[in-house]
Design a protein around this motif. Structure first.
Motif, PDB file in Angstrom:
ATOM      1  N   PHE A  57       0.823  -1.220   0.000  1.00  0.00           N
ATOM      2  CA  PHE A  57       0.000   0.000   0.000  1.00  0.00           C
ATOM      3  C   PHE A  57       0.854   1.266   0.000  1.00  0.00           C
ATOM      4  O   PHE A  57       0.413   2.308  -0.480  1.00  0.00           O
ATOM      5  N   ASP A  94      -5.876  -3.558   7.363  1.00  0.00           N
ATOM      6  CA  ASP A  94      -5.818  -4.023   5.973  1.00  0.00           C
ATOM      7  C   ASP A  94      -4.364  -3.882   5.545  1.00  0.00           C
ATOM      8  O   ASP A  94      -3.737  -2.838   5.764  1.00  0.00           O
ATOM      9  N   ASP A 105      -3.315  -9.104  -0.422  1.00  0.00           N
ATOM     10  CA  ASP A 105      -4.163  -8.014   0.093  1.00  0.00           C
ATOM     11  C   ASP A 105      -5.193  -8.649   1.014  1.00  0.00           C
ATOM     12  O   ASP A 105      -6.030  -9.431   0.555  1.00  0.00           O
ATOM     13  N   HIS A 106      -5.148  -8.269   2.312  1.00  0.00           N
ATOM     14  CA  HIS A 106      -5.788  -9.163   3.275  1.00  0.00           C
ATOM     15  C   HIS A 106      -6.066  -8.361   4.547  1.00  0.00           C
ATOM     16  O   HIS A 106      -5.233  -7.532   4.945  1.00  0.00           O
ATOM     17  N   GLU A 201     -13.910  -9.038   0.060  1.00  0.00           N
ATOM     18  CA  GLU A 201     -13.743  -8.232   1.262  1.00  0.00           C
ATOM     19  C   GLU A 201     -15.032  -7.535   1.704  1.00  0.00           C
ATOM     20  O   GLU A 201     -15.205  -6.340   1.469  1.00  0.00           O
ATOM     21  N   GLU A 232     -11.021  -9.648   4.837  1.00  0.00           N
ATOM     22  CA  GLU A 232     -10.642  -9.848   3.426  1.00  0.00           C
ATOM     23  C   GLU A 232      -9.701 -11.044   3.269  1.00  0.00           C
ATOM     24  O   GLU A 232      -8.749 -11.197   4.031  1.00  0.00           O
TER      25      GLU A 232
HETATM   26 MG    MG Z   1      -7.283  -4.898   1.482  1.00  0.00          MG
END
Ligand code: MG
Ligand code: MG
Length: 259
Positions: A57, A94, A105-106, A201, A232
């Protein structure tokens, strides 16, 4: 255009997702009353880099940090700050990582101290929504089936399903086609095929589904100020079935160890 992945690419994506899963496990160990989001952010960045990965990110669309940390009525995209976590907060963490050019991405929403029963229920149902949505990500279904199932489960409990933000395809970029809404109609949208890689998500609100953006141009909050939850996972469709590339195992283990 949807970019379907080869088995080799999916294995790299599994690694990327697992790095994020372990990062969330580290966060889970650390979360308690008095800890600040910016401390969690530093921990996440150091851990991701120690795994030969890059924070996914940081710098993406000019986002300033490694984690999006969204507390209470904040839905997603919160910027880590220095406000210490308080008893009864919920905090969506996140996290993204890039490993060998592929994104994980979680996200997980954690409880801080003692959380009100109605908010605990919101977290439980949102996590169920994620699992229910994942089960629909199979060959023979369409993207709309995922959102339909999530929406049904959330609305059965009287919750608001956020419309303005959605899940997405995932790969060498963070947001690929298709969009994966958490609402929808059965049998609508693109057909699900082997090699599809998506982030599912659900963002589920205690009250209204409506959200607004703060003037930091990032943080999304509920319009009514009531709590919001977010979970997510990264999914690949393999042999017709959904396979979860990420895992909450590290988070669950860390939280159980604290009890
Ligand atoms: Mg995410
Ligand atoms: Mg995502």
């Amino acid at each position: 255009m949807i970019i379907y992945k080869t088995p080799e690419e999916i294995e790299i994506m599994r690694e990327a997702a697992q790095i994020v899963s372990r990062t969330l496990g580290k966060i889970a160990e650390k979360i308690e009353i008095g800890v600040t989001p910016i401390e969690l952010d530093a921990l996440a960045e150091a851990y991701i880099r120690s795994q030969n990965a890059i924070p996914g990110f940081l710098g993406l669309y000019d986002f300033p940090n490694t984690l999006c940390i969204s507390v209470n009525e904040q839905v997603v995209h919160g910027i880590p700050n220095i406000r210490p976590l308080e008893d009864g907060d919920i905090i969506s963490v996140d996290c993204g990582a890039i490993y060998k050019g592929y994104y994980g991405d979680h996200a997980y929403t954690f409880e801080v101290g003692t959380v009100a029963p109605e908010i605990k229920d919101l977290l439980k149902v949102t996590r169920e929504c994620l699992d229910i949505g994942i089960a629909e990500a199979k060959v023979g279904n369409r993207i709309g089936d995922i959102g339909f199932a999530i929406q049904q489960h959330a609305e059965k409990h009287g919750y608001g399903v956020v419309r303005d933000l959605v899940g997405h395809g995932l790969g060498t970029t963070m947001h690929e086609e298709p969009q994966v809404p958490n609402y929808g109609r059965r049998g609508r949208g693109k057909k699900i095929q082997n090699g599809l890689t998506i982030a599912i998500e659900p963002m589920i609100n205690l009250g209204t589904e409506r959200v607004v953006q703060l003037d930091d141009n990032w943080t999304i909050v509920t319009e009514d100020g009531l709590a919001s939850a977010h979970f997510e996972h990264d999914i690949a469709v393999i042999n017709g079935k959904p396979e979860v590339l990420s895992t909450f195992k590290y988070v669950d283990d860390a939280l159980n160890n604290k009890k």
